[in-house]
Design a protein around this motif. Structure first.
Motif, PDB file in Angstrom:
ATOM      1  N   ARG A 552      20.600 -11.788  40.753  1.00 53.43           N
ATOM      2  CA  ARG A 552      19.389 -11.060  40.408  1.00 53.43           C
ATOM      3  C   ARG A 552      19.076 -11.427  39.088  1.00 53.43           C
ATOM      4  N   ALA A 553      17.749 -11.515  38.834  1.00 56.49           N
ATOM      5  CA  ALA A 553      17.286 -11.850  37.409  1.00 56.49           C
ATOM      6  C   ALA A 553      18.101 -10.935  36.274  1.00 56.49           C
ATOM      7  N   GLU A 554      17.994  -9.537  36.878  1.00 49.05           N
ATOM      8  CA  GLU A 554      18.373  -8.694  35.716  1.00 49.05           C
ATOM      9  C   GLU A 554      20.224  -8.712  35.565  1.00 49.05           C
ATOM     10  N   SER A 555      20.651  -9.524  36.231  1.00 49.45           N
ATOM     11  CA  SER A 555      22.300  -9.167  36.289  1.00 49.45           C
ATOM     12  C   SER A 555      22.930 -10.363  35.339  1.00 49.45           C
ATOM     13  N   ARG A 556      24.099  -9.766  35.090  1.00 45.60           N
ATOM     14  CA  ARG A 556      24.797 -10.830  33.680  1.00 45.60           C
ATOM     15  C   ARG A 556      25.894 -11.625  34.406  1.00 45.60           C
ATOM     16  N   SER A 629      22.115 -13.452  27.604  1.00 50.93           N
ATOM     17  CA  SER A 629      21.910 -12.071  27.956  1.00 50.93           C
ATOM     18  C   SER A 629      21.968 -12.062  29.638  1.00 50.93           C
ATOM     19  N   THR A 630      20.819 -11.787  30.275  1.00 50.38           N
ATOM     20  CA  THR A 630      20.747 -11.829  31.541  1.00 50.38           C
ATOM     21  C   THR A 630      20.541 -13.146  32.446  1.00 50.38           C
ATOM     22  N   TRP A 631      20.643 -13.237  33.671  1.00 51.53           N
ATOM     23  CA  TRP A 631      20.575 -14.477  34.452  1.00 51.53           C
ATOM     24  C   TRP A 631      19.037 -14.750  34.216  1.00 51.53           C
ATOM     25  N   GLY A 632      18.048 -13.648  34.357  1.00 54.28           N
ATOM     26  CA  GLY A 632      16.665 -14.164  34.333  1.00 54.28           C
ATOM     27  C   GLY A 632      16.099 -14.566  32.996  1.00 54.28           C
ATOM     28  N   GLU A 633      16.774 -14.276  31.851  1.00 49.31           N
ATOM     29  CA  GLU A 633      16.646 -14.633  30.632  1.00 49.31           C
ATOM     30  C   GLU A 633      17.124 -16.100  30.222  1.00 49.31           C
ATOM     31  N   ALA A 660      11.236 -15.295  34.079  1.00 46.62           N
ATOM     32  CA  ALA A 660      12.575 -14.814  34.649  1.00 46.62           C
ATOM     33  C   ALA A 660      12.404 -14.915  36.143  1.00 46.62           C
ATOM     34  N   GLY A 662      15.268 -15.033  39.620  1.00 49.73           N
ATOM     35  CA  GLY A 662      16.632 -14.857  40.258  1.00 49.73           C
ATOM     36  C   GLY A 662      16.747 -16.002  41.046  1.00 49.73           C
TER      37      GLY A 662
END
Length: 752
Positions: A552-556, A629-633, A660, A662
């Protein structure tokens, strides 16, 4: 004088560098209808996204109007595809592209065109002639595209041979990238083991690790970005559908660049009534549906080519001719092309990687007179799955794993290709041209009717994702190739299809947007267990705890996993592959290699060395993680025109931004990448979507990464980008009354 020339070039380029905004209505009004040669009245309807829906009273008029639409919406794109397919890039790019053109002239995508054309049935000949005439009417009578001034191009009519060459370019053998990655290492210590591991892993050719080099990068982008190299397709039989009709969903994976390499369209004439996705410049629906059958295909990754060492052939078996390459702003160049009974000598191309002294020829089905155009014209009119499969009798390239869904509720799958009848995987990717056993498979070509197929599987679902070919209908396939996608995507697709007893079209759309990699989750857990107790690994272990492989884009967690891989994989390079420790693009960096060998190689180390390797990789990876930061960043989806690769001007004028996103290498929503430790762009992946519900002729949805119109500045150039990001789609119905409502703008062509 130089200043005047530069000023002239800049002035001619202004329309492309600073395009004027053009509304949808203005673009539709600009379609050159005056002088169009149709036999009966034709209506072209348009929706708000400039998707055309052509209604014609004769088949010839339908294809004339389709060619007209292709020329209007994608005239510049088709012109650039011709430059690539014909090895004429230097006419736009100058001497930089001369060696690239030489390589393309050697590959010669149009080589089989005269023989293909001569073998066409009369109907194909007539429809292709009409399509080409319509395309040329738009190209020669419409406004010149903005790119022409920038690239120094002029209007030039297309021939049918040009379009066949573009079709063969779209049918490129994906295995070429794998071959090119391996050729420089042949004969070096450890190569035999590398080849064996490559075949065992089934390394994915589009992600093949080619040597560095700007010109070679262009070749890679051409082969991976224009050929139909990837995709997902799923189908659900009516008994597993919540709507009562069979369902199908396809999302092709190609270069994420503008204009999109697909064009959505609808059509109706006495023989055709269908909607779907077309390749600009080609007259058929590659993905779509009619009233009775819907279809999608994924590249089978079959090896439709073989490499032959021709160094031992007698001189009389070589034929040579000179090609003249025109260069923009410079003199023409001349190069030699050598041909053998086993194909052109590809090692004569300076831009392609190989060992010094190699003399290797490429034999490719695409140089044979197979007939993809007739096959796909027939497929669009099929009334059931059996007729659909029968249409592919003479289909050749690129080999496709075809899936269909019928109005009768059935679903089916088959292998569509023409391929050498190999009985075993060779011990070396380059065969000896003097060995009768090596050349014998080319005397025993297999075609679609010879290969396995299945209708109505027991569990009522089908999925394909460029994975290694599997038995169909109880029959195992022959040796079809060497380089396949990891089974991660197809495993996840089947998991999602099995997750509920009945599916809706919305469920199929959700599957297309899924960002989970089951193997990544399992591999992350295994690595975390092996790093337990290593102090340097504590931040990574904490980030990976409980991760199920969802990018997911928001995941670290994906960030921790990917930086760990990027630091660990090179350290695990085999002793006889020492150069891979400093080469992040080495074959060992591919996902197939990682899933097949990373844990095996790690566990084969003695305990002290294993701990030292994990400690070193963790130390550096933890530092990487702390700055991200996150995967999406970290993982970005670029929005750019194909001209972004132009020197100096490209990045400044043709990169529109990034988003960003995923997904990963082998998630259903594919957004491919290599080993990464910082912010990066994906360049290959899911770039179009199609879903159809066979219970309703109007239940067909499409989305493109970008838009329908290739005209710079058009309102429909990138209007689907937000839709793609938000997972919304455009309905393209079949019923004429629905079309009249949802496609309210009308262009009419009248006979002279």
């Amino acid at each position: 004088m130089a200043a005047l020339l530069a000023a002239g070039l800049l002035l001619s380029a202004c329309a492309a560098l600073s395009p004027r905004a053009v509304s949808t209505d203005a673009r539709i009004a600009a379609l050159p209808t005056t002088g169009a040669t149709v036999e009966r009245p034709v209506t072209i309807r348009w929706n708000d996204h400039m998707v055309p829906w052509v209604d014609a009273e004769t088949d010839r008029d339908l294809f004339y109007a389709l060619g007209l639409v292709h020329g209007h919406l994608r005239g510049a794109q088709v012109a650039l595809l011709r430059l690539v397919a014909r090895g004429r890039l230097s006419e736009a790019a100058g001497p930089f592209a001369t060696d690239i053109d030489h390589a393309l002239r050697i590959l010669d995508f149009g080589r089989a065109a005269p023989a293909v054309r001569a073998a066409w049935p009369e109907e194909t000949r007539a429809l292709m002639g009409s399509f080409t005439a319509g395309l040329n009417h738009a190209v020669m009578n419409g406004r010149a595209p903005p790119e022409f001034g920038l690239l120094g191009l002029s209007r030039e009519p297309f021939t049918e041979d040009d379009l066949i060459a573009i079709g063969r370019l779209a049918g490129t053998d994906v295995n070429w990238l794998g071959y090119l990655a391996l050729l420089p290492s042949r004969g070096t210590p450890g190569f035999d083991r590398l080849w064996q591991r490559t075949v065992a892993a089934g390394s994915s050719a589009p992600e093949a690790a080619l040597p560095e080099g700007r010109r070679l990068a262009v070749i890679r982008d051409i082969l991976a970005g224009t050929g139909r190299v990837g995709s997902n397709t799923v189908a659900v039989a009516a008994r597993r559908s919540a709507t009562g009709g069979a369902l199908i969903g396809s999302d092709p994976h190609l270069g994420l660049i503008q204009p999109n390499v697909w064009l959505a369209a609808g059509m109706r004439s006495p023989s055709f009534h269908a909607v779907g996705l077309m390749v600009p410049g080609l007259p058929f629906l590659a993905i779509g549906r009619n009233a009775d059958v819907a279809w999608g295909g994924t590249n089978m990754r079959a090896a439709s080519s073989d490499l032959f060492d021709v160094s031992g052939l007698p001189a009389e078996e070589f034929r040579s001719h000179t090609v003249r390459i025109r260069q923009r702003l410079w003199f023409s160049a001349e190069r030699q092309v050598r041909l053998t009974p086993h194909g052109p000598v590809v090692t004569d191309a300076a831009v392609l990687p190989r060992r010094p002294g190699d003399v290797i020829a490429l034999r490719w089905i695409g140089h044979e007179p197979t007939d993809e155009i007739t096959a796909l014209l027939g497929a669009a009119r099929a009334r059931n799955g059996e007729e659909f499969r029968a249409a592919f009798d003479r289909f050749g390239v690129s080999a496709q794993n075809m899936i269909w869904a019928g109005r009768d509720g059935r679903i089916g799958q088959f292998y569509a290709t023409t391929i050498p009848d190999r009985r075993a995987i060779p011990a070396d990717p380059v065969l000896d041209a003097r060995d009768p056993a090596a050349t014998a498979p080319w005397g025993r070509l297999l075609r679609t009717p010879d290969l396995p197929h299945v209708v109505n599987p027991r569990d009522g679902v089908l999925a394909s994702a460029n994975n290694r070919p599997e038995p169909l209908g109880g029959r195992a396939p022959p040796v079809l190739g060497f380089f396949f996608s990891d089974s991660d995507r197809v495993e996840r697709l089947r998991e999602l299809l099995a997750s509920r007893p009945r599916h809706t079209p919305a469920d199929i759309m959700a599957i297309q947007a899924d960002t989970r990699s089951p193997r990544a989750g399992r591999l992350a857990a295994a690595l975390a267990a092996r790093m337990a107790g290593i102090a340097e690994a504590a931040p990574l272990v904490a980030a990976l705890h409980g991760w199920d492989g969802d990018y997911r884009a928001e995941s670290r967690a994906p960030v921790a996993f990917e930086v760990l891989l990027a630091r660990l994989v090179p350290l695990l390079a085999a002793e006889d592959r020492a150069e891979a420790t400093t080469n992040r693009r080495a074959p060992e960096s591919q996902w197939n290699f990682i899933t097949a060998f990373l844990l095996r190689d790690l566990d084969a180390l003695d305990p002290a060395r294993r701990e030292a390797v994990l400690r070193e990789a963790s130390r550096v990876a933890a530092t990487d993680l702390a700055g991200l930061s996150t995967w999406g960043e970290m993982h970005r989806l670029p929005h750019a025109h194909a001209l972004v690769n132009l020197p100096v001007l490209g990045e400044a004028f043709f990169r529109y931004g990034d988003y960003a996103v995923g997904g990963s290498r082998e998630t259903p929503m594919k957004t491919s990448h290599g080993l990464v430790t910082a912010r990066h762009n994906t360049a290959f992946g899911s770039m179009a979507r199609h879903v159809s519900d066979m219970s309703d002729p109007d239940a067909n949805w499409f989305t493109l990464w970008g838009g329908q119109d290739g005209w710079l500045g058009s309102a429909a150039f990138a209007d689907q980008v937000p839709m793609w990001l938000e997972r919304r789609s455009i309905r393209v119905p079949l019923r004429p009354e629905t079309v009249a409502v949802e496609f309210p703008r009308a262009t009419r062509l009248a006979p002279r």
